[in-house]
Design an enzyme around this catalytic site. Sequence first.
Site, PDB file in Angstrom:
ATOM      1  N   SER A 155       3.487 -65.404  -3.942  1.00 11.37           N
ATOM      2  CA  SER A 155       2.633 -66.207  -3.060  1.00 11.37           C
ATOM      3  C   SER A 155       3.178 -67.621  -3.003  1.00 11.37           C
ATOM      4  CB  SER A 155       1.206 -66.234  -3.612  1.00 11.37           C
ATOM      5  OG  SER A 155       0.405 -67.197  -2.967  1.00 11.37           O
ATOM      6  N   TYR A 168      -4.945 -68.210 -10.652  1.00 14.19           N
ATOM      7  CA  TYR A 168      -4.190 -67.417  -9.684  1.00 14.19           C
ATOM      8  C   TYR A 168      -2.771 -67.961  -9.560  1.00 14.19           C
ATOM      9  CZ  TYR A 168      -2.840 -65.235  -5.251  1.00 14.19           C
ATOM     10  OH  TYR A 168      -2.174 -64.539  -4.275  1.00 14.19           O
TER      11      TYR A 168
END
Length: 261
Positions: A155, A168
């Site tokens: 990501s 995250y």
Amino acid sequence: MSSIPTPETAAADTAAAATDAAGPVAFVTGASSGIGHATALALSHAGYRVAVGARRVERLGEIEDAAPGVILPIELDVTDAASVVGAVARTLERFGRLDVLVSNAGLMLNGMILGADLAAWERMVQTNLLGSMYAVHAALPALIAARGHVIQVSSTSGRIASLGSGVYSATKFGVSAFTESLRQEVTAQGVRVTVVEPGFVATELTSHLTDPAMRAAAAEIGDSMRTLQADDIAEAVLYALRQPEHVSVNELLIRPTDQVR
């Protein structure tokens, strides 16, 4: 939730293998929706035989119905090392080889650090980071034998941490670090390694959010731009795989044109 084959499933797989013995083989984790689902279909259209793994195994039938090639659905929990080993074993039992691993399974449960639900932290670490590591560890001997390719879906949060995404981001930074170390370890053996870092993609990922503020923020961000689609990331995966053997695309950072960070 182990995917280790029973004598019955092994016999069925052996019989099926006689009818699908051509073409390279890919294994995609987190294939029940979003990027994993789109990538599995793109690989099938590109001529791969594809093993698809997910906890929501009932959704994998949609890929079988839509794919032009052979699909092997496998119930998979990437947080369970035995489940991952069993899924790779099922793939090898059915197809006899493994050329590509697309490690895609992921979970985003953003929220502030103060007062955070530690169970959410554990779930993200187990799924995003350990799950990715388990998949690589289980698949690597077969990938080395095939001089294959590892695709790690990370990501933009693996490059830039933002408010509310601390854990995250930590898992995705970890994926990037693990992937670079892996690349250095196996490149001399002909295995190519690519980390794909998408920006904001229109998938179910934000639906995992339980914090109302984080969910509202994600919806606002999504509404503010032309978001990426899962098919866009699938095309990026194919781009890396289609390079000639002497070319290794190590990183693909893909943002919506409208995304600033």
